[in-house]
Structure formats: C-alpha cells, structure tokens
Enzyme design. Sequence first.
Site, short mmCIF file in Angstrom:
data_model
loop_
_atom_site.label_atom_id
_atom_site.label_comp_id
_atom_site.label_asym_id
_atom_site.label_seq_id
_atom_site.Cartn_x
_atom_site.Cartn_y
_atom_site.Cartn_z
N LYS A 6 -54.34 -69.60 -23.36
CA LYS A 6 -53.76 -68.32 -23.78
C LYS A 6 -52.29 -68.32 -23.37
CE LYS A 6 -54.37 -63.32 -23.47
NZ LYS A 6 -55.28 -62.24 -23.07
N ASP A 99 -58.94 -51.23 -21.33
CA ASP A 99 -58.74 -51.48 -22.76
C ASP A 99 -59.99 -52.12 -23.37
OD1 ASP A 99 -57.29 -51.39 -25.15
OD2 ASP A 99 -56.51 -53.42 -24.89
#
Length: 306
Positions: A6, A99
Amino acid sequence: RYVAVKVLPASFASDPERLRRFEQEARAVAALNHPNILAIHDIGTHDGAPFLVTELLEGETLRERLQEGPLPVRKAVEVAVQAAHGVAAAHEKGIIHRDLKPANIFLTGDGRVKILDFGLGKLTEKEVPRPGETQGATLTAGGATEPGVVLGTVGYMSPEQVRGKPADARSDIFALGTILYEMLSGQRAFQRDTSAETMAAILKEEPQELAEEGNRIPPALDRIVRHSMEKNPGERFQSARDLAFHLESLSGASGASATSLAATKMPSRRRLGHKAATESAILVVTAAGGCVAGRCDSRDTGVRAV
C-alpha cells in the site's frame, strides 16, 4: 511470500495531514494481531513515498459483493459477527476505526472477514468516567482532531461524527449497524440525494424496518440492527463484544423458526422492533482515497469538512 503493498503517492506524502494519517494507520494496525484485521508485515519509504507491506488477500470487498444484491441472512450475520470481533480487538487496544464501511471490509475466498484501512483510526486513552456516564470520553494520542471537524464517510458516520463531536467505540458500533442493515436489505440505511441530506437523515430519521410483512428478516435481528443505530450513543450496544454476542445468539438459533427468534428480547428505551490482487500481483492503493487498483466508488469517498 506474496504480499500486498500500500503506497502513499509522493504528491500526497508532501501533505503533512495525509502523511500523519498514513503513519497513524501503520502504527495502529501493526499493534494488532487478530484474524479479522489486515496484518501489516513492514513499513518503509521508497523515493520519498511511504508504504506498507501487508498480507495479500484474495477475494472481494463487501462493497463489491453488495453490487450483486443483499446477502442471505445467515451470511450477513456471519460477516457481521467476524467484523464485530475484529473491531472489538481494536477497541481493546484503544484503537477506533472511525471509517467502517463495506469498502473497508474484505471477504476472502475461504470465508474470512478482514477489516481494512485504519487510516482514520484514532489511538485513544480512556478518561475516568464522570458520575452517571457509562463510558469515558476519549483523547487522541499524538494529535487531536479539531472540534467541529467531520471525518469519516457519509452514510456510515454516527450522529456524533456528523456533529463533529469526539468519536468513541460506540461510533464504530453505529457503523457496523449500518453495514449490517445494508447487507440484509441491499439498501443503504441513510442514503439520500446529497451528502447534506444524508447527514440530516443520520441525525433525525430512522431507516425503513427490515422485518416488514413478507420479508424473511427475523424481527429479533431487526431489533439488533436498530439497537446498534440508536442516535444516542448511550442507548446503543456499549461494546462490539456485546454486539457480536447477540448476533452469535441468533446465529446459534439459526435452525429455529422466525417466531422463536422474534421472542428474543433487546434492552432499549425505544421499541426495538475486480476481485482482489492475484498471488503474483501487487495491490497499490492510496491511503485516504478509498480507491483500489485505480477504481473508486464516489459514494464511499471520505469527507473532511469544517
């Protein structure tokens, strides 16, 4: 071993806030070791771009799965139970996700649920509760979010997040409730035409009942979902462990009739009535954009507004 990488693009790395959130995610997830949370193997920087090395997942996100329609009740409960256990493990380490949404829940090919992207996660330390409070407030470790700032994804934020108030573990429970609602109905609990209307619905409106006439959703499961989405945090489940326990109770009674499930009692003041990377691929995603392999779902875009 095969891994996923990532990367935070160099252009974003120049943004101190984005960089801080990326590093915060790395620290938060690396501190966790749970089968329902994406594992981080390494953290580094290449040509000025920070990156994470994580376990490689094969399967699809819950967002991709929901494009095919709602999940069967048994499957939806199974996913929710695993997600709740992962969230509970994070909460026990003082980490709040903030989130949670279908795009951040991954379904592996062997049936494992993995929670992704703690980029908005908040390391917390509990204060001593004041008299009459059931849960202490939380303080951000390493930099607090400014009061009045909305941080999260529209449609899955809790009422307190919409108001820009501090979020605690019960905000994640609210998000889990909205995700379970969507898995069962195929519809977002509070989706409206605009972000402003969606946030207003979160504050003032109730989702349509799941256990309507002719619907196969057990009323007891509908009550669990609604208990998770109470507007007042003090009236929700007070821990993700409690939510998982009640869902597992229903799952254990899966062979029972809808009538017996409907008899389950829930405490509340109200009536409680595509694919991921292959083995040889490297997954590259932005830290805060909600994009995977260059594809974005605009409805899952994070919102940060004063």
